[in-house]
Design an enzyme around this catalytic site. Structure first.
Site, PDB file in Angstrom:
ATOM      1  N   ASN A   1     -12.561  10.608   4.232  1.00 15.91           N
ATOM      2  CA  ASN A   1     -11.668   9.605   4.815  1.00 15.91           C
ATOM      3  C   ASN A   1     -11.116  10.154   6.122  1.00 15.91           C
ATOM      4  O   ASN A   1     -10.382  11.134   6.126  1.00 15.91           O
ATOM      5  CB  ASN A   1     -10.522   9.311   3.855  1.00 15.91           C
TER       6      ASN A   1
ATOM      7  N   ASP B   1     -13.056  13.493  -0.796  1.00 18.91           N
ATOM      8  CA  ASP B   1     -12.973  13.220  -2.229  1.00 18.91           C
ATOM      9  C   ASP B   1     -14.163  13.832  -2.963  1.00 18.91           C
ATOM     10  O   ASP B   1     -15.313  13.759  -2.482  1.00 18.91           O
ATOM     11  CB  ASP B   1     -12.950  11.711  -2.477  1.00 18.91           C
TER      12      ASP B   1
ATOM     13  N   GLU C   1     -17.006  11.180  -0.566  1.00 19.03           N
ATOM     14  CA  GLU C   1     -16.855  10.611   0.771  1.00 19.03           C
ATOM     15  C   GLU C   1     -15.761  11.345   1.522  1.00 19.03           C
ATOM     16  O   GLU C   1     -14.968  12.091   0.941  1.00 19.03           O
ATOM     17  CB  GLU C   1     -16.526   9.126   0.707  1.00 19.03           C
TER      18      GLU C   1
ATOM     19  N   GLU D   1      -8.340  -4.180   4.028  1.00 11.12           N
ATOM     20  CA  GLU D   1      -7.332  -3.156   3.762  1.00 11.12           C
ATOM     21  C   GLU D   1      -6.106  -3.306   4.674  1.00 11.12           C
ATOM     22  O   GLU D   1      -5.325  -2.368   4.839  1.00 11.12           O
ATOM     23  CB  GLU D   1      -7.949  -1.768   3.943  1.00 11.12           C
TER      24      GLU D   1
ATOM     25  N   TYR E   1      -2.673   2.204  -5.122  1.00 13.21           N
ATOM     26  CA  TYR E   1      -1.537   1.699  -4.358  1.00 13.21           C
ATOM     27  C   TYR E   1      -0.374   1.140  -5.172  1.00 13.21           C
ATOM     28  O   TYR E   1       0.637   0.750  -4.602  1.00 13.21           O
ATOM     29  CB  TYR E   1      -2.021   0.646  -3.360  1.00 13.21           C
TER      30      TYR E   1
ATOM     31  N   ARG F   1      -9.601  13.702   4.809  1.00 16.04           N
ATOM     32  CA  ARG F   1      -9.426  13.958   3.379  1.00 16.04           C
ATOM     33  C   ARG F   1     -10.762  13.723   2.693  1.00 16.04           C
ATOM     34  O   ARG F   1     -11.384  12.673   2.894  1.00 16.04           O
ATOM     35  CB  ARG F   1      -8.369  13.023   2.796  1.00 16.04           C
TER      36      ARG F   1
ATOM     37  N   SER G   1     -10.800   1.891   0.043  1.00 18.18           N
ATOM     38  CA  SER G   1      -9.785   1.566  -0.967  1.00 18.18           C
ATOM     39  C   SER G   1     -10.396   1.070  -2.273  1.00 18.18           C
ATOM     40  O   SER G   1      -9.753   0.334  -3.029  1.00 18.18           O
ATOM     41  CB  SER G   1      -8.792   0.520  -0.432  1.00 18.18           C
TER      42      SER G   1
ATOM     43  N   GLY H   1      -4.568   7.393   3.892  1.00 19.37           N
ATOM     44  CA  GLY H   1      -3.360   6.595   3.750  1.00 19.37           C
ATOM     45  C   GLY H   1      -2.103   7.435   3.859  1.00 19.37           C
ATOM     46  O   GLY H   1      -2.091   8.627   3.539  1.00 19.37           O
TER      47      GLY H   1
END
Length: 303
Positions: free
Chosen positions: A268, A253, A266, A22, A212, A251, A146, A272
């Site tokens: 984070n 999900d 999960e 990543e 992305y 964050r 990612s 990002g």
């Protein structure tokens, strides 16, 4: 504590790049963060992370590090541990929380313990090849990010190929029941839960390209959830942040199924910060500029 005053007394090193798959995304995050700090009139320099990272940080004279690294050797507690030894304060979660958040299997075990709903799963060690879950299920690296190495398996005959793909990223694999529904993400800043974002990928699922590449996914604020489901995902996001011992920001999900039941996927610990990233988009909807969001992140990291 006034984060801006505190930062003005220090040189800021933004750590990006790194040794993981990543790295390129990390560089984009790092660039955005450097620009944000410079817009605040602060001294910020970018440092490309590698095997000589400690030496580079020492030579830079940095008094604070913002870790913009994604994936292994940055998001997983390794760099955090190095900075602890060096005595340099940094943004975000500490060593243990970072390591747990990076390990999807450990995260899910803690989710279960804290009664945060998460899909049934199986952990595949290196020697394991048989999956007990019924199709469809998701195969993913335990410590990847990612969506690299992630596959949705609908036919059992495709499982071996999916496992092989995931093992290119990690020795340990997570098999997880596939839950059809609405994908949402919930940022946490300090003790504040930011607006929920619904993710609508153009492809079959929210993969690397969807994450992305501009135009490959739509982000909806507010998310199209009923009041009960939204209340639950907000509650579970903060519970997950606290259960893993996270600090300052994260964050989480989720998939919300057709019965409006959220399932945690999960957490984070270093979201990002690119031009297509979710965290700054949610923060903007909550009234934060990119710069004020960074100051909040720092404030909750150092207090």
């Amino acid at each position: 504590m006034d984060a801006l005053t505190w930062l003005k007394k220090r040189k800021i090193a933004v750590l990006s790049g790194g040794l993981s798959s990543e790295a390129e995304v990390s560089r984009r995050t790092g660039k955005a963060v450097i620009n944000g700090f410079k817009n605040l009139g602060l001294r910020a320099v970018g440092i490309e992370s590698g095997h000589d990272l400690a030496q580079k940080i020492k030579q830079s004279g940095a008094g604070f590090c913002f870790i913009a690294l994604h994936g292994k050797w940055g998001e997983d507690g390794t760099v955090q541990g190095m900075l602890e030894v060096m005595g340099i304060p940094y943004a975000g979660s500490g060593v243990l929380a970072s390591a747990i958040a990076m390990d999807k299997a450990a995260s899910k075990i803690l989710f279960q313990h804290h009664k945060i709903p998460t899909a049934p799963f199986q952990i595949l060690e290196r020697q394991d090849k048989k999956i007990s879950l019924k199709t469809p299920f998701v195969i993913k690296p335990v410590d990847g990010g990612s969506a690299i190495g992630v596959s949705i398996v609908k036919n059992p005959r495709d499982a071996a190929a999916a496992i092989k793909t995931a093992r290119k990223q990690s020795r340990r694999i997570l098999a997880e029941r596939f839950i059809e529904g609405t994908e949402v993400t919930v940022p946490v800043l300090g003790d504040q839960v930011l607006p929920v974002i619904e993710i609508v990928p153009k492809g079959k699922f929210y993969d690397y390209k969807s994450k992305y590449v501009k135009g490959m996914s739509s982000h909806l604020i507010p998310a199209r959830l009923d009041a009960k489901a939204e209340k639950l995902v907000r509650r579970y996001a903060l519970a997950a942040h606290r259960a893993l011992g996270c600090r300052a920001f994260s964050r989480v999900d989720f998939i919300v199924d057709k019965r409006d039941q959220p399932w945690a996927l999960e957490l984070n610990s270093i979201p990002g910060m690119t031009e297509t990233s979710l965290f700054p988009e949610s923060a903007k909807a909550a009234g934060y500029s990119f710069e004020s969001m960074l100051l909040e992140m720092v404030k909750h990291s150092i207090c």
